[in-house]
Scaffold this active site. Sequence first.
Site, PDB file in Angstrom:
ATOM      1  N   GLU A   5     -13.174  -7.609  -4.601  1.00 20.21           N
ATOM      2  CA  GLU A   5     -11.963  -7.779  -4.061  1.00 20.21           C
ATOM      3  C   GLU A   5     -11.832  -8.990  -3.534  1.00 20.21           C
ATOM      4  O   GLU A   5     -10.813  -9.648  -3.216  1.00 20.21           O
ATOM      5  CB  GLU A   5     -11.597  -6.816  -2.973  1.00 20.21           C
ATOM      6  CG  GLU A   5     -11.702  -5.606  -3.439  1.00 20.21           C
ATOM      7  CD  GLU A   5     -11.583  -4.491  -2.324  1.00 20.21           C
ATOM      8  OE1 GLU A   5     -10.585  -3.794  -2.186  1.00 20.21           O
ATOM      9  OE2 GLU A   5     -12.462  -4.208  -1.710  1.00 20.21           O
ATOM     10  N   ARG A  10     -14.980   5.536  -1.595  1.00 26.08           N
ATOM     11  CA  ARG A  10     -15.209   4.164  -1.014  1.00 26.08           C
ATOM     12  C   ARG A  10     -15.372   4.436   0.383  1.00 26.08           C
ATOM     13  O   ARG A  10     -14.696   5.308   1.159  1.00 26.08           O
ATOM     14  CB  ARG A  10     -13.998   3.306  -1.496  1.00 26.08           C
ATOM     15  CG  ARG A  10     -13.370   2.544  -0.242  1.00 26.08           C
ATOM     16  CD  ARG A  10     -12.420   1.579  -0.501  1.00 26.08           C
ATOM     17  NE  ARG A  10     -11.344   1.821   0.163  1.00 26.08           N
ATOM     18  CZ  ARG A  10     -10.152   1.390  -0.422  1.00 26.08           C
ATOM     19  NH1 ARG A  10     -10.118   0.626  -0.981  1.00 26.08           N
ATOM     20  NH2 ARG A  10      -9.161   1.686   0.510  1.00 26.08           N
ATOM     21  N   ARG A  61       0.274  -9.078   0.891  1.00 22.65           N
ATOM     22  CA  ARG A  61       1.040  -8.153   0.301  1.00 22.65           C
ATOM     23  C   ARG A  61       2.071  -7.507   1.073  1.00 22.65           C
ATOM     24  O   ARG A  61       2.976  -7.002   0.669  1.00 22.65           O
ATOM     25  CB  ARG A  61       0.359  -7.219  -0.657  1.00 22.65           C
ATOM     26  CG  ARG A  61      -0.793  -6.574   0.066  1.00 22.65           C
ATOM     27  CD  ARG A  61      -1.506  -5.749  -0.915  1.00 22.65           C
ATOM     28  NE  ARG A  61      -2.771  -5.196  -0.487  1.00 22.65           N
ATOM     29  CZ  ARG A  61      -3.417  -4.173  -0.833  1.00 22.65           C
ATOM     30  NH1 ARG A  61      -3.182  -3.589  -2.026  1.00 22.65           N
ATOM     31  NH2 ARG A  61      -4.497  -3.834  -0.496  1.00 22.65           N
ATOM     32  N   HIS A  76       0.819  -1.294  -0.073  1.00 13.87           N
ATOM     33  CA  HIS A  76      -0.018  -0.057  -0.082  1.00 13.87           C
ATOM     34  C   HIS A  76       0.640   1.329   0.061  1.00 13.87           C
ATOM     35  O   HIS A  76       0.481   2.080  -0.637  1.00 13.87           O
ATOM     36  CB  HIS A  76      -0.821  -0.032   1.214  1.00 13.87           C
ATOM     37  CG  HIS A  76      -2.338  -0.022   0.892  1.00 13.87           C
ATOM     38  ND1 HIS A  76      -3.498   0.047   1.768  1.00 13.87           N
ATOM     39  CD2 HIS A  76      -3.013  -0.029  -0.407  1.00 13.87           C
ATOM     40  CE1 HIS A  76      -4.386  -0.091   1.282  1.00 13.87           C
ATOM     41  NE2 HIS A  76      -4.485  -0.271  -0.036  1.00 13.87           N
ATOM     42  N   ASN A  87      -5.649  -5.365  -5.939  1.00 14.23           N
ATOM     43  CA  ASN A  87      -4.509  -5.403  -4.935  1.00 14.23           C
ATOM     44  C   ASN A  87      -5.311  -6.582  -4.108  1.00 14.23           C
ATOM     45  O   ASN A  87      -4.455  -7.529  -3.646  1.00 14.23           O
ATOM     46  CB  ASN A  87      -4.515  -4.381  -4.221  1.00 14.23           C
ATOM     47  CG  ASN A  87      -4.104  -3.089  -5.221  1.00 14.23           C
ATOM     48  OD1 ASN A  87      -3.647  -3.246  -6.357  1.00 14.23           O
ATOM     49  ND2 ASN A  87      -4.277  -1.861  -4.772  1.00 14.23           N
ATOM     50  N   ASP A  88      -6.314  -6.422  -3.709  1.00 10.52           N
ATOM     51  CA  ASP A  88      -6.953  -7.364  -2.515  1.00 10.52           C
ATOM     52  C   ASP A  88      -7.215  -8.598  -3.310  1.00 10.52           C
ATOM     53  O   ASP A  88      -7.169  -9.738  -2.783  1.00 10.52           O
ATOM     54  CB  ASP A  88      -8.227  -6.771  -1.844  1.00 10.52           C
ATOM     55  CG  ASP A  88      -7.787  -6.099  -0.698  1.00 10.52           C
ATOM     56  OD1 ASP A  88      -6.940  -6.670   0.197  1.00 10.52           O
ATOM     57  OD2 ASP A  88      -7.928  -4.810  -0.248  1.00 10.52           O
ATOM     58  N   CYS A 116      -9.444  -0.766 -10.539  1.00  8.03           N
ATOM     59  CA  CYS A 116      -8.914   0.255  -9.705  1.00  8.03           C
ATOM     60  C   CYS A 116      -7.706  -0.311  -8.885  1.00  8.03           C
ATOM     61  O   CYS A 116      -7.162   0.614  -8.176  1.00  8.03           O
ATOM     62  CB  CYS A 116      -9.918   0.988  -8.780  1.00  8.03           C
ATOM     63  SG  CYS A 116     -10.420  -0.127  -7.479  1.00  8.03           S
ATOM     64  N   ARG A 133      -9.894   6.835  -1.005  1.00  6.64           N
ATOM     65  CA  ARG A 133      -9.592   6.121  -0.095  1.00  6.64           C
ATOM     66  C   ARG A 133     -10.082   6.888   1.144  1.00  6.64           C
ATOM     67  O   ARG A 133      -9.222   6.985   2.062  1.00  6.64           O
ATOM     68  CB  ARG A 133      -8.186   5.534   0.279  1.00  6.64           C
ATOM     69  CG  ARG A 133      -7.914   4.666  -0.955  1.00  6.64           C
ATOM     70  CD  ARG A 133      -6.398   3.784  -0.821  1.00  6.64           C
ATOM     71  NE  ARG A 133      -6.345   2.726  -1.547  1.00  6.64           N
ATOM     72  CZ  ARG A 133      -5.580   2.732  -2.829  1.00  6.64           C
ATOM     73  NH1 ARG A 133      -4.980   3.917  -3.180  1.00  6.64           N
ATOM     74  NH2 ARG A 133      -5.353   1.766  -3.557  1.00  6.64           N
TER      75      ARG A 133
END
Length: 588
Positions: free
Chosen positions: A441, A335, A475, A190, A464-465, A512, A298
């Site tokens: 995700e 989000r 990660r 992240h 990513n997730d 995204c 975020r």
Amino acid sequence: MQRLSGIGVSGGVGAGRAVLLIQRAQVLRFSVAASRIHAEIARLDHARRRSAEQLDRIQLKLPERDLGALFEAQRLMLDDPMLLPRAAAIVSDERVNAEWALQRVFDHLGAIFDGVEDPYLRERKGDLADVVGRLRMNLTPGGAGFRDVLGECEAPCVLVADELPPSIAAQLDWNKFEAFVTDAGSRTYHTAILARSLHVPAVVGLHDATARIVPGTMILVDGDEGVVSIEPLPEVVRDVAAASVRRRARDLESHDRSEAGRLHTSDGRSIRVEANVDLLGDAAFAMSQGAEGIGLFRSELLLAGRPADELTEDMQYEVYRKLLEDVRPAPVTVRTFDIDEDQLASGEHRRESLWTAGYEVPRSRLGLRSIRLTLRRRELLRTQLRALVRAAAHGDLRVMFPFVSGIEELREARSVLAEARDEIQARGTPSGPLQVGVMIEVPSAAFTADVLAAESDFLTIGTNDLIQCCLAVDRTDERVSHLYEPLHPAILRLIRHIRRAAAARKVPLSVCGEMASDPAVLALLIGMGLTQFSMTPAAIPVARQVIQDIDARELRTVAARALKLDTAPEIEQFLADALTKRRMLERH
Ligand code: PEP
Ligand code: MG
């Protein structure tokens, strides 16, 4: 000169004096300037006095003498020369913050207790933990937080951290830091994403940099090569400093350069690129990089460093409204809080019961987080949704729910949204329409994308997730981060499955995750039929160039073949060869 090798995640070179930030065991450790030592010791003393008052009050209230004796033991520990005086000595000898010094003493005394034969005495470690937990809790109110202390370090600095969650990174004054390095991490970590958007050179995955680098040492970070040099030659540092001044000037210039406009592949397929934004202040920069809107805000970073209930509806409303104003008439997708229990607690722990404060909670990104957490803490979600419903009066605003694992969660979240809207309407406050989307995700959401699409206005793949959940790879754990593979056939098949489900329901779909900011992967995704992306702002200029250079029709054939291959390395090689053969992406 000593060199350490890691993974370069954000390009460029920066040099400065090392400032250490360690948050292992949830205790931050940072180096403090000589002039602050006095203040740190005063914090310890303040915490001792407050803790003594609290224990005295508890003892007075207890009817049972036995229980009273228990607290008497804790009271004695508070005044033991092995505890706080020892911590004060560590603060001044090692120039570290009070919390860390206290933790060191606790670790040391705890080990002594563990070695004692007598079970009764061994159990006294629990009392010690209670006392230390109480002291830790009392260190914070009114005292300096890490922001104040790090804010006082003399620029130029380089931050050396064990790990650096965005919630902490977001609070730092990055004008003071020329670069950062971490023990943990991988390319999609992240904070690596944040580093790229901050344009700060960064090297992660160094394993033990925090043990090997002494606070105050001059270090040089080469984010392109993934190398950290300890005590580099002074003339090299001078050259790097001059280059840094030039880089910052260039960044400022690019802020003013607007590149927005409709995007098409060379064969005319319309593609949309929006930005992932972590901080309100980044929205204008994202637009200057050519973003066509904010595809992911975020919002949980608004909660960083404060108890959740201090973030009011009005404060949030102002942020969302300002975001819309900064990018008008482009859309903004917020989000809802993607936060886990620990992160929420780190702002709130002062309010928790005295007896749980200070104990470690195991981290689990698969635990109570995101929509699961906010559906339990409904007031937190309802307040956020009220702010969003109000802000929607000012522009094209969308809301999306993170980490949804099935339709029940979406339905429940929608019912909270309906309650929030009713409350706003009952007040007579202006409001606007909100499109509702789901982040895909979790593999279960991916497999039921058709069901979710039927009740959503849009879907967004959070790669990513999705990658980390599908491949069972954390990660932030550098020991397994090499297994984090966006081109794994399972990931590509899942994405294909989601795309088909969204297309069948005629629901817009975007990607995204960071995956799309890699030019070759972006080309592959376009070949798979994806047309909307949201990425870190710094990646947008290259992505726009890539899109204009590629031929979507040809890439369709490339993608179809790639999806038939068995392994990620085969896919990667095939993709690189196919793009080279077709002379696509040559400039990148
Ligand atoms: C994702 O998971 O791809 C995503 C965009 O969310 P985050 O990286 O913030 O978890
Ligand atoms: Mg995510």
